[in-house]
Design a protein around this motif. Structure first.
Motif, short mmCIF file in Angstrom:
data_model
loop_
_atom_site.label_atom_id
_atom_site.label_comp_id
_atom_site.label_asym_id
_atom_site.label_seq_id
_atom_site.Cartn_x
_atom_site.Cartn_y
_atom_site.Cartn_z
N ALA A 1 0.91 -1.18 0.07
CA ALA A 1 -0.11 -0.20 0.00
C ALA A 1 0.87 1.40 -0.08
O ALA A 1 0.30 2.42 -0.53
CB ALA A 1 -1.08 -0.08 1.22
N GLY A 2 2.08 1.35 0.32
CA GLY A 2 2.83 2.30 0.48
C GLY A 2 2.59 3.16 1.64
O GLY A 2 2.00 2.95 2.49
N THR A 3 3.06 4.48 1.51
CA THR A 3 2.73 5.58 2.58
C THR A 3 1.79 6.77 2.34
O THR A 3 1.84 6.64 0.80
CB THR A 3 3.99 5.85 3.38
OG1 THR A 3 4.62 6.72 2.22
CG2 THR A 3 4.84 4.86 3.71
N ALA A 4 1.60 7.59 3.09
CA ALA A 4 0.95 8.99 2.54
C ALA A 4 1.87 9.99 2.44
O ALA A 4 1.25 10.78 1.73
CB ALA A 4 0.00 9.20 3.57
N VAL A 5 2.88 9.91 2.56
CA VAL A 5 4.00 11.02 2.13
C VAL A 5 4.57 10.54 1.04
O VAL A 5 5.39 9.61 0.86
CB VAL A 5 4.94 11.12 3.47
CG1 VAL A 5 6.11 12.14 3.16
CG2 VAL A 5 4.39 11.32 4.79
N PRO A 6 4.62 11.42 -0.10
CA PRO A 6 5.21 11.08 -1.55
C PRO A 6 6.93 11.18 -1.24
O PRO A 6 7.30 11.97 -0.50
CB PRO A 6 4.79 12.54 -2.18
CG PRO A 6 3.79 13.07 -1.70
CD PRO A 6 3.92 12.66 -0.01
N GLY A 7 7.22 10.14 -2.02
CA GLY A 7 8.86 10.20 -1.85
C GLY A 7 9.53 9.32 -0.78
O GLY A 7 10.52 9.27 -0.79
N THR A 8 8.83 9.06 0.36
CA THR A 8 9.35 8.41 1.67
C THR A 8 9.64 7.13 1.10
O THR A 8 10.76 6.38 1.73
CB THR A 8 8.25 8.30 2.40
OG1 THR A 8 7.21 7.75 2.18
CG2 THR A 8 8.02 9.47 3.15
N PRO B 1 -1.75 4.76 5.93
CA PRO B 1 -2.76 4.77 6.47
C PRO B 1 -3.86 3.33 5.96
O PRO B 1 -4.50 2.88 6.67
CB PRO B 1 -3.67 5.97 5.73
CG PRO B 1 -2.66 6.31 4.63
CD PRO B 1 -1.36 6.05 5.24
N VAL B 2 -3.20 2.84 4.79
CA VAL B 2 -3.75 1.88 4.10
C VAL B 2 -3.66 0.54 5.21
O VAL B 2 -4.28 -0.25 5.54
CB VAL B 2 -3.86 1.50 2.90
CG1 VAL B 2 -4.10 0.22 2.41
CG2 VAL B 2 -4.49 2.63 1.96
N ALA B 3 -2.22 0.29 5.58
CA ALA B 3 -1.63 -0.68 6.22
C ALA B 3 -2.33 -0.54 7.66
O ALA B 3 -2.62 -1.31 8.22
CB ALA B 3 -0.25 -0.59 6.34
#
Length: 141
Positions: A43-50, A74-76
């Motif tokens: 799902a990744g993170t909510a902060v771009p580029g992290t 947030p998805v995780a």
């Protein structure tokens, strides 16, 4: 008078069917948990580029999967909360299936034992009546 009409072999057959379905349910739940874990990782993170700014380091043996990060974002988090909230329900479902199968098996065994006890009592009663009749016949001579 009503009579019971339980066929122990039929009950045994149905319990086997339930056991097969319970095994399928277990496989499906295990697959669900695996898929939710993979979805949380992907799902990744909510902060771009992290994801790009925190590279993973360390050697990876040939043929092994690359290193991965712990699920975050947030998805995780939502998937983790979903699993946590449903854990009691899933455990309860498993326990109810097990209790139903064991209860049906125990009840059927008790029914069979009761049938055997009733048959023995009837045979004993018939034997007692027969002995009384024989005594009466001997006394009537």
């Amino acid at each position: 008078m009503t009579a019971w009409d339980i066929k122990p072999q039929g009950v045994q057959g149905q319990l086997k069917v339930v056991g097969v379905h319970a095994g399928e349910l277990e496989k499906a739940l295990n697959a669900l948990m695996k898929d939710l874990g993979e979805a949380a990782q992907s799902a990744g993170t909510a902060v771009p580029g992290t994801a790009a700014s925190t590279p993973l380091h360390g050697p990876v043996a040939p043929g092994q999967a690359p290193l991965s990060r712990a699920a975050s974002g947030p998805v995780a988090a939502a998937l983790g909360e979903y699993v946590t909230a449903r854990q009691a329900q899933l455990k309860s479902m498993s326990e109810r299936i097990q209790a139903a199968v064991l209860g049906a098996a125990t009840a059927t065994n008790e029914y069979v034992e009761g049938d055997l006890d009733t048959a023995k009592q009837a045979q004993d009663a018939a034997r007692s009546v027969r002995l009384d009749v024989l005594k009466d016949l001997r006394g009537a001579k």
